[in-house]
Scaffold this motif. Sequence first.
Motif, PDB file in Angstrom:
ATOM      1  N   ILE A 124       0.836  -1.200   0.000  1.00  0.00           N
ATOM      2  CA  ILE A 124       0.000   0.000   0.000  1.00  0.00           C
ATOM      3  C   ILE A 124       0.875   1.256   0.000  1.00  0.00           C
ATOM      4  O   ILE A 124       0.621   2.214  -0.731  1.00  0.00           O
ATOM      5  N   SER A 125       1.924   1.233   0.793  1.00  0.00           N
ATOM      6  CA  SER A 125       2.801   2.403   0.870  1.00  0.00           C
ATOM      7  C   SER A 125       3.509   2.650  -0.458  1.00  0.00           C
ATOM      8  O   SER A 125       3.642   3.801  -0.894  1.00  0.00           O
ATOM      9  N   LEU A 126       3.960   1.577  -1.083  1.00  0.00           N
ATOM     10  CA  LEU A 126       4.601   1.733  -2.394  1.00  0.00           C
ATOM     11  C   LEU A 126       3.621   2.330  -3.409  1.00  0.00           C
ATOM     12  O   LEU A 126       3.973   3.225  -4.181  1.00  0.00           O
ATOM     13  N   ASP A 127       2.382   1.853  -3.353  1.00  0.00           N
ATOM     14  CA  ASP A 127       1.368   2.391  -4.270  1.00  0.00           C
ATOM     15  C   ASP A 127       1.124   3.878  -4.011  1.00  0.00           C
ATOM     16  O   ASP A 127       1.036   4.682  -4.942  1.00  0.00           O
ATOM     17  N   LEU A 128       1.020   4.228  -2.722  1.00  0.00           N
ATOM     18  CA  LEU A 128       0.835   5.638  -2.353  1.00  0.00           C
ATOM     19  C   LEU A 128       1.952   6.488  -2.946  1.00  0.00           C
ATOM     20  O   LEU A 128       1.717   7.518  -3.571  1.00  0.00           O
ATOM     21  N   LYS A 129       3.159   6.022  -2.725  1.00  0.00           N
ATOM     22  CA  LYS A 129       4.329   6.769  -3.181  1.00  0.00           C
ATOM     23  C   LYS A 129       4.285   6.988  -4.694  1.00  0.00           C
ATOM     24  O   LYS A 129       4.455   8.108  -5.174  1.00  0.00           O
ATOM     25  N   HIS A 130       3.986   5.922  -5.424  1.00  0.00           N
ATOM     26  CA  HIS A 130       3.967   6.046  -6.876  1.00  0.00           C
ATOM     27  C   HIS A 130       2.860   6.959  -7.360  1.00  0.00           C
ATOM     28  O   HIS A 130       3.049   7.752  -8.281  1.00  0.00           O
ATOM     29  N   THR A 131       1.714   6.869  -6.721  1.00  0.00           N
ATOM     30  CA  THR A 131       0.604   7.720  -7.152  1.00  0.00           C
ATOM     31  C   THR A 131       0.915   9.198  -6.909  1.00  0.00           C
ATOM     32  O   THR A 131       0.691  10.036  -7.785  1.00  0.00           O
ATOM     33  N   VAL A 132       1.453   9.500  -5.734  1.00  0.00           N
ATOM     34  CA  VAL A 132       1.787  10.903  -5.457  1.00  0.00           C
ATOM     35  C   VAL A 132       2.791  11.413  -6.492  1.00  0.00           C
ATOM     36  O   VAL A 132       2.649  12.521  -7.031  1.00  0.00           O
ATOM     37  N   GLU A 133       3.772  10.611  -6.802  1.00  0.00           N
ATOM     38  CA  GLU A 133       4.791  11.058  -7.744  1.00  0.00           C
ATOM     39  C   GLU A 133       4.209  11.256  -9.135  1.00  0.00           C
ATOM     40  O   GLU A 133       4.570  12.197  -9.843  1.00  0.00           O
ATOM     41  N   GLN A 134       3.292  10.347  -9.490  1.00  0.00           N
ATOM     42  CA  GLN A 134       2.703  10.449 -10.814  1.00  0.00           C
ATOM     43  C   GLN A 134       1.790  11.672 -10.932  1.00  0.00           C
ATOM     44  O   GLN A 134       1.804  12.368 -11.926  1.00  0.00           O
ATOM     45  N   TRP A 135       1.022  11.914  -9.903  1.00  0.00           N
ATOM     46  CA  TRP A 135       0.033  12.992  -9.980  1.00  0.00           C
ATOM     47  C   TRP A 135       0.640  14.366  -9.776  1.00  0.00           C
ATOM     48  O   TRP A 135       0.113  15.362 -10.248  1.00  0.00           O
ATOM     49  N   THR A 136       1.716  14.459  -8.988  1.00  0.00           N
ATOM     50  CA  THR A 136       2.230  15.793  -8.652  1.00  0.00           C
ATOM     51  C   THR A 136       3.651  16.043  -9.159  1.00  0.00           C
ATOM     52  O   THR A 136       4.087  17.188  -9.187  1.00  0.00           O
ATOM     53  N   GLY A 137       4.374  14.986  -9.504  1.00  0.00           N
ATOM     54  CA  GLY A 137       5.757  15.171  -9.926  1.00  0.00           C
ATOM     55  C   GLY A 137       6.727  15.316  -8.763  1.00  0.00           C
ATOM     56  O   GLY A 137       7.909  15.570  -8.967  1.00  0.00           O
ATOM     57  N   ILE A 138       6.231  15.169  -7.541  1.00  0.00           N
ATOM     58  CA  ILE A 138       7.084  15.311  -6.355  1.00  0.00           C
ATOM     59  C   ILE A 138       7.369  13.931  -5.767  1.00  0.00           C
ATOM     60  O   ILE A 138       6.440  13.176  -5.481  1.00  0.00           O
ATOM     61  N   ALA A 139       8.660  13.609  -5.576  1.00  0.00           N
ATOM     62  CA  ALA A 139       9.036  12.317  -5.013  1.00  0.00           C
ATOM     63  C   ALA A 139       8.931  12.350  -3.490  1.00  0.00           C
ATOM     64  O   ALA A 139       9.301  13.340  -2.857  1.00  0.00           O
ATOM     65  N   VAL A 140       8.412  11.270  -2.911  1.00  0.00           N
ATOM     66  CA  VAL A 140       8.261  11.207  -1.456  1.00  0.00           C
ATOM     67  C   VAL A 140       8.914   9.941  -0.907  1.00  0.00           C
ATOM     68  O   VAL A 140       9.160   8.988  -1.642  1.00  0.00           O
ATOM     69  N   SER A 141       9.191   9.967   0.399  1.00  0.00           N
ATOM     70  CA  SER A 141       9.609   8.771   1.126  1.00  0.00           C
ATOM     71  C   SER A 141       8.553   8.492   2.179  1.00  0.00           C
ATOM     72  O   SER A 141       7.932   9.428   2.702  1.00  0.00           O
ATOM     73  N   ILE A 142       8.376   7.211   2.502  1.00  0.00           N
ATOM     74  CA  ILE A 142       7.334   6.849   3.462  1.00  0.00           C
ATOM     75  C   ILE A 142       7.903   5.914   4.530  1.00  0.00           C
ATOM     76  O   ILE A 142       8.604   4.959   4.222  1.00  0.00           O
ATOM     77  N   GLY A 143       7.617   6.244   5.789  1.00  0.00           N
ATOM     78  CA  GLY A 143       7.965   5.368   6.901  1.00  0.00           C
ATOM     79  C   GLY A 143       6.692   4.968   7.622  1.00  0.00           C
ATOM     80  O   GLY A 143       5.812   5.813   7.836  1.00  0.00           O
ATOM     81  N   VAL A 144       6.582   3.687   7.980  1.00  0.00           N
ATOM     82  CA  VAL A 144       5.375   3.195   8.653  1.00  0.00           C
ATOM     83  C   VAL A 144       5.790   2.426   9.900  1.00  0.00           C
ATOM     84  O   VAL A 144       6.724   1.623   9.857  1.00  0.00           O
ATOM     85  N   ALA A 145       5.104   2.701  11.029  1.00  0.00           N
ATOM     86  CA  ALA A 145       5.456   2.037  12.286  1.00  0.00           C
ATOM     87  C   ALA A 145       4.328   2.255  13.293  1.00  0.00           C
ATOM     88  O   ALA A 145       3.397   3.013  13.019  1.00  0.00           O
ATOM     89  N   LYS A 148       4.441   7.517  16.043  1.00  0.00           N
ATOM     90  CA  LYS A 148       4.927   8.594  15.166  1.00  0.00           C
ATOM     91  C   LYS A 148       6.450   8.652  15.162  1.00  0.00           C
ATOM     92  O   LYS A 148       7.082   8.812  14.114  1.00  0.00           O
ATOM     93  N   LEU A 149       7.046   8.531  16.343  1.00  0.00           N
ATOM     94  CA  LEU A 149       8.501   8.606  16.425  1.00  0.00           C
ATOM     95  C   LEU A 149       9.155   7.480  15.628  1.00  0.00           C
ATOM     96  O   LEU A 149      10.119   7.701  14.888  1.00  0.00           O
ATOM     97  N   LEU A 150       8.613   6.264  15.729  1.00  0.00           N
ATOM     98  CA  LEU A 150       9.196   5.152  14.972  1.00  0.00           C
ATOM     99  C   LEU A 150       8.945   5.312  13.475  1.00  0.00           C
ATOM    100  O   LEU A 150       9.786   4.937  12.657  1.00  0.00           O
ATOM    101  N   SER A 151       7.814   5.890  13.095  1.00  0.00           N
ATOM    102  CA  SER A 151       7.583   6.073  11.658  1.00  0.00           C
ATOM    103  C   SER A 151       8.535   7.134  11.099  1.00  0.00           C
ATOM    104  O   SER A 151       9.027   7.010   9.976  1.00  0.00           O
ATOM    105  N   LYS A 152       8.839   8.153  11.906  1.00  0.00           N
ATOM    106  CA  LYS A 152       9.851   9.125  11.469  1.00  0.00           C
ATOM    107  C   LYS A 152      11.208   8.451  11.303  1.00  0.00           C
ATOM    108  O   LYS A 152      11.960   8.742  10.368  1.00  0.00           O
TER     109      LYS A 152
END
Length: 430
Positions: A124-145, A148-152
């Motif tokens: 799901i996170s990989l899909d999110l990342k790709h969609t954001v990049e495709q729709w906006t042209g901005i590359a993102v990184s995603i952490g999940v945990a 909040k501190l562990l996800s950062k």
Amino acid sequence: MAGGMKAIVDCNNFYCACERLFEPSLVNQPVVVLSNNDGCIISRSDEAKKLGVGMAAPYYQNRDIIEKNKVAVFSSNYNLYGDLSMRVMDTLRKLVGADKLEVYSVDESFLDLSHLPPAELSQISLDLKHTVEQWTGIAVSIGVAPSKLLSKTANRLAKKDKQGTGGVMVLQTADEIREALEKTRVDDLWGVGRQFAFKLHQMGIDNGWQLSKMPEEWARKNMGGVVGVRLIRELNGIPCIPMKDPLEVKKMIATTRMFGKPVFSLDEIREAVATYTSRAAEKLRRQSCAAGMIQVFVVTNGNRGAAYEYNPQSRYQYCILPHASSDTSELIRHALPLTELLYQPGVKYLKAGVILSQLVPDHSIQANLFSNGQENRRRILMEAMDNINFSQRDDIVKYVASGLTRNWKMRQEMRSKRFTTRWDELYEVP
DNA sequence: TCTGGGGTCCTAGGACCC
DNA sequence: TCTGGGGTCCTAGGACCC
């Protein structure tokens, strides 16, 4: 692991990414973006980082590296970044639901993913990342945990090793969390700044894993009370920093600027303060609030130290308003006498600022508005002014107190065009 | 010679964040 | 010559009250 999983989505080198979007020839080239007045470097592309350009470092100290390596340099263009930020956040909102998203800063959002099946979080996170990049042209990184501190922490590792992780890292098992924390120096933990990091190293606590094993009572004594306790718990995957309500409004609004050049006269400072008050009042009205208190401050270079030492000294004055207000002219009327209290002839001023606080929702002053037709009309005038200033050039409509010359204005010699928010600067396809 | 105890509100300042 | 701007939360300590 039980408990809700949280993600942080973080745009990579956001300001640089925005500039590149409209200057594709700069992809894979070193790029930096400067703070107001072209003072400091506040965003660097990966290539610029590799060259050794420091973060938050004064521009002039890095000029050699920058010129030698033909680094592209931009003054900050907040209209552009703000607009692209909105697009990224809107995309995330569409994908996960508006109630699952907390915008944390211009380039970061927390997502509540607790309703999703744990086994699918990576995909799901990989899909999110790709969609954001495709729709906006901005590359993102995603952490999940689980916290909040562990996800950062996960996000930071994902970003550091984009090849290995695909820009996404999910921490679920105890082993995954331990490995991530062992790799993370305490200095790089969210919530540990310079002071705490120094103390921790002195005690022989160097990485996140070691810190996570310290008792809560120790943290209460040595790391700022409840703040420290929360930090330890979050490291152990026990969420203590809740997701914020997306509808929450700001508790304080500030507009402050370094002057483009030293300022000596009261008139110029009054103009600056009046202008900053106007800006702050706009922000205030945008969130439908009124301010109960206004503070003005000025910064001088101080008297101590060597002649060229940067030694800023600030002085404050404040006043409590008779009733909370969002009216620009009324706020200016209170701000100017404070400015005069602060002013000393012959002193060199570097910066001034206005802070509005004790904010209350607009509806709490409605009684006041309706009891007074005059004030109600003023409010309509404010709205008209905001609309004109937003859709046209900045400051077409303003109060005379803000001055007509503005020779204290900041330097922005290398600003890109406001491609997305100004009709006369729209991007043209070559 | 003796000098309470607890609660609340406010502000200044520290520490941290992006 | 030249060092950003905009926020949050927490704590300590003073003033005041009963």
